[in-house]
Design a protein around this motif. Structure first.
Motif, mmCIF file in Angstrom:
data_model
loop_
_atom_site.group_PDB
_atom_site.id
_atom_site.type_symbol
_atom_site.label_atom_id
_atom_site.label_comp_id
_atom_site.label_asym_id
_atom_site.label_seq_id
_atom_site.Cartn_x
_atom_site.Cartn_y
_atom_site.Cartn_z
ATOM 1 N N LEU A 1 0.835 -1.196 0.000
ATOM 2 C CA LEU A 1 0.000 0.000 0.000
ATOM 3 C C LEU A 1 0.873 1.250 0.000
ATOM 4 O O LEU A 1 0.502 2.278 -0.555
ATOM 5 N N LYS A 2 2.033 1.165 0.653
ATOM 6 C CA LYS A 2 2.978 2.274 0.667
ATOM 7 C C LYS A 2 4.331 1.780 0.164
ATOM 8 O O LYS A 2 4.798 0.715 0.577
ATOM 9 N N PHE A 3 4.923 2.556 -0.711
ATOM 10 C CA PHE A 3 6.221 2.154 -1.252
ATOM 11 C C PHE A 3 7.081 3.407 -1.425
ATOM 12 O O PHE A 3 6.604 4.436 -1.897
ATOM 13 N N LYS A 4 8.346 3.301 -1.058
ATOM 14 C CA LYS A 4 9.275 4.429 -1.130
ATOM 15 C C LYS A 4 10.546 4.011 -1.854
ATOM 16 O O LYS A 4 11.105 2.956 -1.579
ATOM 17 N N THR A 5 10.956 4.844 -2.776
ATOM 18 C CA THR A 5 12.224 4.630 -3.490
ATOM 19 C C THR A 5 13.080 5.871 -3.332
ATOM 20 O O THR A 5 12.658 6.976 -3.687
ATOM 21 N N GLU A 6 14.268 5.691 -2.785
ATOM 22 C CA GLU A 6 15.223 6.805 -2.646
ATOM 23 C C GLU A 6 16.470 6.476 -3.469
ATOM 24 O O GLU A 6 17.125 5.462 -3.230
ATOM 25 N N VAL B 1 23.024 4.452 -5.653
ATOM 26 C CA VAL B 1 22.514 3.649 -4.545
ATOM 27 C C VAL B 1 21.005 3.850 -4.489
ATOM 28 O O VAL B 1 20.518 4.977 -4.373
ATOM 29 N N ILE B 2 20.259 2.745 -4.595
ATOM 30 C CA ILE B 2 18.800 2.798 -4.558
ATOM 31 C C ILE B 2 18.313 2.059 -3.314
ATOM 32 O O ILE B 2 18.663 0.895 -3.100
ATOM 33 N N ARG B 3 17.528 2.749 -2.517
ATOM 34 C CA ARG B 3 16.960 2.155 -1.295
ATOM 35 C C ARG B 3 15.455 2.033 -1.477
ATOM 36 O O ARG B 3 14.747 3.032 -1.655
ATOM 37 N N LEU B 4 14.947 0.797 -1.462
ATOM 38 C CA LEU B 4 13.536 0.539 -1.700
ATOM 39 C C LEU B 4 12.904 -0.044 -0.448
ATOM 40 O O LEU B 4 13.487 -0.928 0.199
ATOM 41 N N GLN B 5 11.724 0.453 -0.111
ATOM 42 C CA GLN B 5 11.035 -0.066 1.071
ATOM 43 C C GLN B 5 9.537 -0.083 0.831
ATOM 44 O O GLN B 5 8.929 0.928 0.479
ATOM 45 N N GLY B 6 8.934 -1.259 1.041
ATOM 46 C CA GLY B 6 7.495 -1.412 0.920
ATOM 47 C C GLY B 6 6.869 -1.616 2.278
ATOM 48 O O GLY B 6 7.307 -2.497 3.039
ATOM 49 N N VAL C 1 15.436 -2.701 0.931
ATOM 50 C CA VAL C 1 16.330 -3.383 0.001
ATOM 51 C C VAL C 1 17.236 -2.316 -0.619
ATOM 52 O O VAL C 1 16.758 -1.288 -1.098
ATOM 53 N N VAL C 2 18.541 -2.564 -0.610
ATOM 54 C CA VAL C 2 19.507 -1.608 -1.139
ATOM 55 C C VAL C 2 20.182 -2.191 -2.375
ATOM 56 O O VAL C 2 20.708 -3.306 -2.337
#
Length: 249
Positions: free
Chosen positions: A25-30, A52-57, A63-64
């Protein structure tokens, strides 16, 4: 140069974000891209780029993902950019320039096989992009706005995208792209293309895919620059709104 981009997705029960075969429902990509330039006689010759990509659901463990590439610039006898070469562990990308304007980009895998070929017009706009089984063809108006994208797969038309624009300046063209000693434009946070603002996007499928005709509405300031824009509702349930803030000089 360090460019940080953060994308946040806020979903609902019926519209969630899919990543790695899971729905969130929420996802963030930095994404943090760090470019270290080396110069000779005031001109950039090499740039080392680390991403560097940091992904979080939802509340899952982030996940990096990390990657690196090297870009080298070559100049002609007139000190104009002649070519750039990007190398990664899995591919190489060679771009050639004519009178300082990009003319072609060839991507090869580690075996030397061409996996993508992009050709440009005299203004540095992509004309064609082709691979083993697909072809993109692009057209533009006299101002440099993209008018159409035709996609052909396995020799058969797949879809056609067509665009229209207003007569107002796209505010993202004011974001600096030219930096001292770097012989080509550097895109930082720009997200849209075109000299003007896109007012419609029409997609026609020839293989039974989605067909749509999306309109966009703008609110303009007294000086003609957009204050905000949003797509007209299309019944999909998605909403989007973009607002612009300007810094006085």
């Amino acid at each position: 140069m360090i460019v940080t981009t953060i994308d946040l997705y806020e979903g609902t029960i019926g519209h969630s974000y899919k990543y790695n075969s899971q729905y969130y429902l929420k996802f963030k990509t930095e994404t943090i891209e760090t470019s270290a330039y080396q110069y000779e006689s005031g001109r950039a010759t090499t740039v080392d780029i680390k991403t560097v990509i940091r992904l979080q659901g939802d509340n899952d463990t982030p996940v990096v993902e990390e990657s690196e590439m090297v870009k080298k610039y070559a100049y002609d006898t007139q000190n104009k950019l002649a070519s750039t070469l990007i190398t990664t562990p899995t591919s190489s990308v060679l771009s050639t320039f004519k009178n300082g304007v990009i003319a072609s980009t060839i991507t090869k895998n580690t075996d030397g096989k061409v996996i993508m070929d992009v050709q440009y017009d005299d203004n540095g706009k992509a004309k064609t992009q082709k691979s083993s089984n697909y072809l993109y063809e692009y057209t533009y108006d006299t101002r440099g706005n993209m008018l159409s994208v035709k996609f052909t797969q396995d020799g058969k038309p797949n879809y056609l995208q067509e665009f229209t624009y207003d007569d107002h300046v796209n505010p993202e063209t004011h974001i600096p792209r030219i930096f001292k000693g770097i012989p080509e434009s550097v895109e930082t946070v720009r997200t849209s293309n075109g000299v003007n603002n896109m007012t419609s996007e029409k997609s026609t499928s020839y293989v039974g895919g989605p067909t749509y005709d999306q309109k966009f509405i703008y609110a303009y300031r007294a000086d003609g620059l957009p204050e905000s824009w949003a797509p007209l509702p299309d019944g999909s349930g998605y909403t989007m709104n973009t607002t612009f803030r300007y810094k006085c000089q």
